[in-house]
Design a protein around this motif. Sequence first.
Motif, short mmCIF file in Angstrom:
data_model
loop_
_atom_site.label_atom_id
_atom_site.label_comp_id
_atom_site.label_asym_id
_atom_site.label_seq_id
_atom_site.Cartn_x
_atom_site.Cartn_y
_atom_site.Cartn_z
N GLN A 72 12.19 30.37 57.27
CA GLN A 72 13.00 30.86 58.00
C GLN A 72 13.91 31.07 57.58
N GLN A 73 14.36 32.82 58.67
CA GLN A 73 15.65 33.08 58.20
C GLN A 73 17.03 32.44 58.25
N TYR A 74 17.05 31.14 58.68
CA TYR A 74 18.16 30.24 58.68
C TYR A 74 18.05 29.51 57.64
N GLN A 75 17.18 29.40 56.71
CA GLN A 75 16.80 27.77 55.37
C GLN A 75 17.55 29.45 54.93
N HIS A 76 17.09 30.45 54.67
CA HIS A 76 17.75 31.04 53.63
C HIS A 76 19.12 31.38 53.10
N ALA A 77 20.16 31.91 54.75
CA ALA A 77 21.23 31.67 55.61
C ALA A 77 22.09 29.68 54.58
N LYS A 78 21.57 29.14 55.08
CA LYS A 78 21.85 28.00 54.50
C LYS A 78 21.73 27.59 52.76
N LEU A 79 21.16 28.60 51.95
CA LEU A 79 20.97 28.50 50.84
C LEU A 79 22.04 29.68 50.44
N LEU A 80 22.51 30.26 50.63
CA LEU A 80 23.73 31.18 50.81
C LEU A 80 24.80 30.21 50.06
N ARG A 81 25.22 29.09 51.09
CA ARG A 81 25.87 28.63 51.08
C ARG A 81 26.12 27.53 50.40
N GLN A 82 25.09 27.19 49.54
CA GLN A 82 24.99 26.33 48.32
C GLN A 82 24.82 26.61 47.28
N GLY A 83 25.18 27.91 46.61
CA GLY A 83 25.27 28.60 45.30
C GLY A 83 24.01 29.59 45.14
N GLY A 84 23.10 29.66 46.51
CA GLY A 84 21.76 30.56 46.18
C GLY A 84 20.85 29.99 45.80
#
Length: 606
Positions: free
Chosen positions: A583-595
Motif C-alpha cells: 500500500q502507498q500509505y506503507q511506503h510513505a510511512k517507511l520514508l520517515r523511518q530511514g527508508g
Amino acid sequence: MCLWKNWSIQLFVLLGLIFQIILAVLGSRRKISSAKTIRFVIWASYPLGSYISTHALGKLTSVSLNKSEEEYDTELIVLLAPLTLLLLGNPDSITAYSMEDNWLGWRRVLNLIVTFPFVVWILVRSWKTSIRMILYFPMFVAGIIEYGETIWALYSAYDESTNMTPVTPGDFNEEKEMFFALLTRMNCQKVIPDQEIYFEAYYWFDCLKPHLLGRLKHPFFKLDRRCPINQYSPEDVFLITEMELGFTYGVLYTKAPVLYTKLGITLRVISYFNLLLTLGGFMGLFFDKFLRDPYVIYMFGLLIGVVLRETYQLLKLFNSDWVIIKITNHLENPMVLKFLQFLVKRSLKKERRSNRIWQFNFLDFCLSEKQPWHFKILKLFGKAEKFKRYWLKKSMQIPKYVKELLVKDMKKFEIKRDYRPFTKRGQWSLGAHESLDKLEWSIEMTFDRSIIIWHIATHVCYHSCHKNSNNKETSKLISDHMMFLLVHPQILSLTTAEITYHHTYTKLKTFLNKFAKENILKVLLAPDPGQECNSFEAVITKGWNVLEEARTLARELKSTKDTWQLVSSIWVGMLCFAAYNCQQYQHAKLLRQGGDIITHDAAFNE
C-alpha cells in the motif's frame, strides 16, 4: 510558589522553543536514519512542543497586567504571545509527523482561527501608549507567516494525496516538454557535471508523483518514464531513486512545496527580516537593562534562540535538491552558475537514505536462547515472543553488488511485464532457468507460505554450500529481509501472515528443539524430517507440512544448475512483487523511518 507564579509562562515558552529547535535540527534526520533514539526524540518533541506552547498561550490570557508607563514587565510578558504563535508553526523540516497529520490539515486551520483572536485579544488587552509596543508588530507578522506556511504545507500534501483528477495524454506531454526543454538547455551549456541526474530524478518524481493517488500507475506516465534508464550505472539508478524519494518525502512531511515557490521565498524573507527587526528593536530599547533585569536577560536569550533557529533553517533552505532544480532557469547569471556548481558538488556527497537493510533470520530466531532481563515480565502479558521478534532483528549496510544484481534483474522484469501490473513473483526466473515445471508449486501457494519455505530452503542451501559468490550473499540478504517484512505484516498487507508465521514458529521450534544445533542442517536435508499434526490448527494452515515442503525445495535447489543465480533472481522477483503490491500509505510511512529497499523497488517499478 511565588517563583512558579512569576516564571511559569516563561518556562513553558522556553521549553516550547527548545522542542522546536530539536525538531528543526533532527526533523530531517529521520529520512536518513532508522535509529530508535532519534525517532523517539522526534516522536516526543512533535506533540510536546505544540502542547506546551498552546498551554503557555492559555496562561497568557489570564495573566494580571500592569499598564503603568514606568513598568515594562507587561510588554515583556505580552511579547511572548506573538512569539508563541511563531513557535506553533512547525519547523521547515517537519510539518507532519505522519500521513495522518496531513489529513488533519483542516483541523490546524481551525486551530489558527481560534488561536489568532486570542493573540490579538492579549495584545489589545495589554495595550498602552509606549514606544516599546512597536516590538509586537514585527513578531506578530513573523508568527502569522510561520503558522500560515505550516497550514499551507499540510493542505498542499493533503490535497495532492487525495487528488483524483483524471489524467490525459496532454498533461503528460506538457510535463515531458517542460522537462526536456530544461534538459536540452542544460546539455547545451555543459558546465555542471552530473546535473542531469537531478533532472532525471525530478522527472521521475514529477511524472509519476507516487504520493498522488490519481496519477499512480497511470499508463501515460509509465510509457516513457524509464526509457533512458539503461544509460545509468546501478549506483546512479539508486541515487536517482533516492533523490526521487527525497522529493516525495519533502512534499509529504516538510514545507518544501511551499518554500520553493516565489511566494514562499518572499514570505520567508519577510518573516526573517521581521525577527531581526524585533531583536534589533529590543536591544535598542532595553540596552541599559541587560545586566540588571532577569526578565530582560531571559527575553534577549529567547529572541536570540528564535533568530538562530530561523537562520539555521534559512541556510538549510539553500542546501537542497529542490534549489538545484528551481534555479536552473537562471544559469545566465555567473554568480548563480558558480553557486549551482558548488551546490551540486556538495549535494552528491550528502547522505540521502539510511542505505541499510533490515534482517530477520527465522531459524536463528527459533534457536536463539537470548532473553533480555524484562522478558519474563512480558511473558506474563503474552508479549514476550512478539518483543523478541523486534529485539533480534538487525540491519546491515547494502553492499554495492546487491544494488547491481537488483537493478540487473529489475530491468529484465521490466521488459517481461511490459508496463503491466507486477503479478509474477518468480515465474519469469524459473522459466529462464528451465525450472518452471519442478519448482512452480513453491511460488503458486500464498505469498506468506512461499516466503517462509523459500527462506528456510535458502538458509539450508546457504550453510551447506561452501562456495562464495555475490548471488549467494544477495540471496541470503534479501531472504532475511523478506522474512523481516513478513513479521511486519502491515507492510506486505497480508491478512494471513500472522497466523502463518505463528503456525510455522510453533512447528519449527518444536522440531528443532529435538536436535543439537550442529545437526540441524543434516536433519533438514534428511529424506523426511516429519511434522506432528495438530487437530487445533487454524483452517488456513491445517494440513500444511512446512518442514517437508522446505526440505523438498532445498533438495531441488541443490540439484539445480546455477543454483544461486536462480535463487537470487527469485528473491528479487518476490521483493519487486511485494514492493509493487504494498500500500502507498506503507511506503510513505517507511520514508520517515530511514527508508527501505522495498520503497526503492516500488519507485523503480512504478
